[in-house]
Design a protein around this motif. Structure first.
Motif, short mmCIF file in Angstrom:
data_model
loop_
_atom_site.label_atom_id
_atom_site.label_comp_id
_atom_site.label_asym_id
_atom_site.label_seq_id
_atom_site.Cartn_x
_atom_site.Cartn_y
_atom_site.Cartn_z
N LYS A 61 0.93 -1.25 -0.18
CA LYS A 61 0.04 -0.03 0.02
C LYS A 61 0.86 1.37 -0.16
O LYS A 61 0.44 2.27 -0.44
CB LYS A 61 -0.83 0.10 1.36
N PHE A 62 2.20 1.22 0.57
CA PHE A 62 2.91 2.57 0.67
C PHE A 62 4.23 2.16 -0.12
O PHE A 62 5.19 2.00 0.29
CB PHE A 62 3.23 2.65 1.98
N LEU A 63 3.97 2.28 -1.73
CA LEU A 63 4.88 1.86 -2.73
C LEU A 63 6.17 3.24 -2.33
O LEU A 63 7.24 2.60 -2.96
CB LEU A 63 4.38 1.85 -4.12
N ASN A 64 5.92 4.11 -1.85
CA ASN A 64 6.93 5.12 -1.79
C ASN A 64 7.97 4.42 -0.74
O ASN A 64 9.13 5.06 -0.71
CB ASN A 64 6.54 6.54 -1.05
N ARG A 65 7.75 3.57 0.00
CA ARG A 65 8.61 2.77 1.21
C ARG A 65 9.19 1.62 0.28
O ARG A 65 9.93 0.68 1.16
CB ARG A 65 7.94 2.80 2.27
N ASN A 66 8.75 1.37 -1.01
CA ASN A 66 9.14 -0.10 -1.36
C ASN A 66 10.20 0.29 -2.12
O ASN A 66 10.17 0.89 -3.03
CB ASN A 66 7.80 -0.38 -2.44
N LEU A 67 11.30 -0.55 -1.91
CA LEU A 67 12.96 -0.26 -2.44
C LEU A 67 12.69 -0.58 -3.72
O LEU A 67 13.23 0.07 -4.54
CB LEU A 67 13.79 -1.14 -1.53
N GLN A 68 12.27 -1.71 -4.23
CA GLN A 68 12.36 -2.01 -5.61
C GLN A 68 11.65 -1.13 -6.48
O GLN A 68 12.06 -0.58 -7.54
CB GLN A 68 11.70 -3.55 -5.89
N MET A 69 10.33 -0.53 -5.98
CA MET A 69 9.82 0.40 -7.06
C MET A 69 10.20 1.61 -6.92
O MET A 69 10.18 2.32 -8.27
CB MET A 69 8.24 0.42 -6.47
N VAL A 70 10.80 2.18 -6.03
CA VAL A 70 11.52 3.32 -5.94
C VAL A 70 12.66 3.42 -6.84
O VAL A 70 12.99 4.20 -7.52
CB VAL A 70 11.82 3.66 -4.38
N LEU A 71 13.66 2.26 -6.65
CA LEU A 71 14.64 2.01 -7.34
C LEU A 71 14.33 1.98 -8.89
O LEU A 71 15.18 2.62 -9.79
CB LEU A 71 15.46 0.79 -6.94
#
Length: 269
Positions: A173-183
């Motif tokens: 739910k918090f993709l801004n904290r998802n390492l993979q998606m932010v990278l």
């Protein structure tokens, strides 16, 4: 140190430095498979073929992709092939149920994400990324450059970075904290990302979870990556906290050889 870093490497280091050391520094390969991992890879395989066909203007299936039956059959055959290569422990008790789950997940994926999503082009399916990340000199660190390697499941025709997931819980739910998606956002320059989730529950559910990655998320993730690189360079491999669920025979393939696992006399979790 390797000449590239990946999201999975970074996540492994942050979860347990000892696990990172065994896997990426010592290069110890331990067979490690699970039914959930096999099902996720099987859905990925079918989705890849589906989106390539759907976005290939020279294909007779352009704008359509694989039919439902073909999609399900491909997912199930992929499931069987993956399991044959590296069957999980006690697989004979689970394989038929897992096969049935894969068919149901594939049917649901095809009717939801498969019908709504379309790749930007056939080359944007399982797209390899290899980009240089540059970290300027600071009071704490010297200047550093490293290559980031990754494979993006799909870049959609709407320029959204999409990652397929099959999971028992919705922890995205918090993709801004998802390492993979932010990278992946940092690597592509695309701020719009999404998870195409199939929830592995008794009655499977399909969820599409979109997010716009913020500059603050990119900044904090970049700093986290820099901290990880520094730890690896200095050969600092801190084990997971004692009693952590990650430090157990169930969740770590290095449990039986790690100094902080069975050798330390910890009970299996």
């Amino acid at each position: 140190m390797r000449d590239y870093i990946s999201a999975s490497q970074i996540k492994t280091y942050l979860t347990c430095g000892q696990r990172y050391m065994h896997k990426y520094i010592l290069g110890i390969k331990v067979p490690y498979a699970s039914g959930s991992l096999i099902r996720g890879n099987a859905i990925d395989a079918a989705a890849n073929d589906h989106f390539v066909e759907k976005s290939d203007e020279s294909s007779s299936k352009y704008n359509i992709g694989l039919g439902k039956n073909d999609f399900v059959d491909l997912a199930v055959s992929s499931h069987d092939s993956i399991a044959d290569e590296e069957p999980p422990e006690n697989w004979n008790k689970e394989k038929y149920e897992s096969r049935d789950k894969t068919a149901r997940f594939a049917d649901l994926y095809h009717g939801s994400h498969g019908s709504k999503l379309k790749a930007k082009n056939k080359d944007s399916v399982q797209q390899k990324i290899l980009v240089e990340l540059s970290f300027p000199e600071t009071e704490k660190y010297d200047e550093k450059k490293v290559n980031l390697l990754g494979y993006i499941d799909l870049i959609s025709d709407k320029n959204v970075v999409v990652d397929n997931k099959v999971s028992r819980s919705n922890s995205f739910k918090f993709l801004n904290r998802n390492l993979q998606m932010v990278l992946y956002s940092l690597a592509t320059g695309l701020k719009d990302v999404a998870i195409a989730l199939i929830k592995d529950v008794k009655t499977p559910e399909s969820h599409y979870i979109p997010t716009k990655i913020s500059n603050a998320a990119i900044s904090s993730t970049s700093q986290r990556v820099r901290d990880v690189l520094n730890g690896i360079e200095k050969e600092v491999f801190i084990p997971a906290e004692s009693g952590s669920w990650t430090c157990s025979s169930k969740w770590c393939e290095y449990w039986y050889i790690c100094d902080y696992g069975e050798k330390a006399g910890k009970d299996n979790i």
